[in-house]
Design a protein around this motif. Sequence first.
Motif, PDB file in Angstrom:
ATOM      1  N   SER A 140      30.032  40.288  45.193  1.00 41.69           N
ATOM      2  CA  SER A 140      31.252  40.159  44.427  1.00 41.69           C
ATOM      3  C   SER A 140      31.230  40.512  42.928  1.00 41.69           C
ATOM      4  N   ARG A 181      35.086  45.292  40.898  1.00 40.45           N
ATOM      5  CA  ARG A 181      36.337  44.703  40.535  1.00 40.45           C
ATOM      6  C   ARG A 181      37.682  45.347  40.930  1.00 40.45           C
ATOM      7  N   ARG A 221      37.558  44.854  45.676  1.00 43.86           N
ATOM      8  CA  ARG A 221      36.877  43.478  46.093  1.00 43.86           C
ATOM      9  C   ARG A 221      36.262  43.535  47.499  1.00 43.86           C
ATOM     10  N   ASP A 237      34.342  40.662  48.606  1.00 43.33           N
ATOM     11  CA  ASP A 237      34.174  39.494  49.002  1.00 43.33           C
ATOM     12  C   ASP A 237      34.993  39.077  50.214  1.00 43.33           C
ATOM     13  N   PRO A 241      40.857  45.609  50.100  1.00 46.94           N
ATOM     14  CA  PRO A 241      40.616  46.017  48.413  1.00 46.94           C
ATOM     15  C   PRO A 241      41.563  46.908  47.859  1.00 46.94           C
ATOM     16  N   HIS A 280      44.938  42.195  42.251  1.00 45.62           N
ATOM     17  CA  HIS A 280      43.902  42.282  43.265  1.00 45.62           C
ATOM     18  C   HIS A 280      44.384  41.527  44.247  1.00 45.62           C
TER      19      HIS A 280
END
Lengths: 282, 282
Positions: A15, A252, A255, A257, A263, B180
Amino acid sequence: MLLSLLAATAAAGLSPTDIVAQAPAEAWRDIAPADLLVMTLADGGTVTIQLAPGWAPVHVANIATFATARFWDGAGINRVQDNYVVQWGDATRAAPAAVQPTPPAEYQRPLAGTGFRPLGFPDAYARQTGHAGGWPVATDGKGNGWLVHCYGMVGVGRDMSPDTGTGAELYAVIGHAPRHLDRNIALVGRVIDGIERLSALPRGTDALGIYADAAQHVPIASIRRGDSGTTAPAWQYLATDSPTFAAYATARANRQDAFFNLPAGGADICNVPVPLRRKPGG
Amino acid sequence: MLLSLLAATAAAGLSPTDIVAQAPAEAWRDIAPADLLVMTLADGGTVTIQLAPGWAPVHVANIATFATARFWDGAGINRVQDNYVVQWGDATRAAPAAVQPTPPAEYQRPLAGTGFRPLGFPDAYARQTGHAGGWPVATDGKGNGWLVHCYGMVGVGRDMSPDTGTGAELYAVIGHAPRHLDRNIALVGRVIDGIERLSALPRGTDALGIYADAAQHVPIASIRRGDSGTTAPAWQYLATDSPTFAAYATARANRQDAFFNLPAGGADICNVPVPLRRKPGG
């Protein structure tokens, strides 16, 4: 090194927070104490602002003069407009003699020499956006650069143009980035700590979020420069030309995570905030 | 008519607010009472939400069921994360039987039939952004559209994918648009009144802005549907396919009001919020 770092990042699904936590010491840059401004509210809460003398030198010099003169002590926060700005200070008090009463319109500067790193994603307001020296920046592609009105950025209240404001009244952004203000107002810095002491204040009910009654003003005990002898903590920002920052910006925008399914493949400049931290041992 | 309106607007230097104030009656559309949700906090303050059944029908049906069952009465706001979201509800209580426990991932839908109007400016997250039926929307250019995480938008809290949440926990955006999250969470509506009752709450100090102590939770007296017999006021939105909206969007992107020196020549989707008003006489 950059590519291997990026590859390792993607492989590990790190992350953005993880990447910053693993940043090597050399990726962090000290913020000069002279560039800090510490606002102490009457209730003891503090708000720390980093000034940007490289972008608005005359306005920042004025602000330093106001702080040294203790101009704001006993002034207040007089405007809290939801999804927009919090504003404080007092443009009606007599300014110290060293204050420049009519600063130039420091709304942009040459991009050259700022260390600009393009973010690489489309933007509705500028030819390109990115970071320079730890700041969010936009450019017209003609060699001009300017600071961007992201959340937490601090600017100078003014009346109608060509007035640019002396710095006696400042505001901080507490909502979605009001990018239409870019190049229309002098930005002079950003809140790096304590923004919630501003953003969670009751909203003003008069036009523009002005508090209807002066009794609602939030009193300011003092605003001091970080090199004024008080015990302001030391701060650092993540160097925006470092490989770690590149990996962070990529993460960023993409993403990995576990929470995310898809994303975005992009990020706007205000969603890639420059990481900040208290200097270890500082 | 559109061009003449635009020309008149530019000539007059009308602000976006002026344009909306002068909108003809036919440019306004009623919001169905069944699409409203009124949250009443324990202190009597209310927050009004407009639901988006056209974009997340199963989640919105769940939310209507929760409200009808008075599921949230006595629950609370448990998370306030600065520059991010406010979250409320209780996913640990037993849901009413009519609630769909595993809704489909309603993260996008066909753009066709939504009345999409492109905004026309570059975007870091999507091929195109614009408005459809009064909502901020993005598209991948392949026929898919989705709601956008602008300030005030309301979504469904969830655990890790493929869970999408039932709607028992909801959040509202109170900071810079966290784009996001688009297509990663089901958006179900937006706050149309009373956002400051959420955005000005004290920030939670645990990770993710969770209130550290349950005693800090902000109690919710009730959440009711707008057609439940209570006296919810009637609301309207400015039709996003109207000439007035086109003029408004152009003015948002090219501010001519006296305060501005330099119009941006663009605007991001979240800086062109759809105008809303109480229905005259409603």
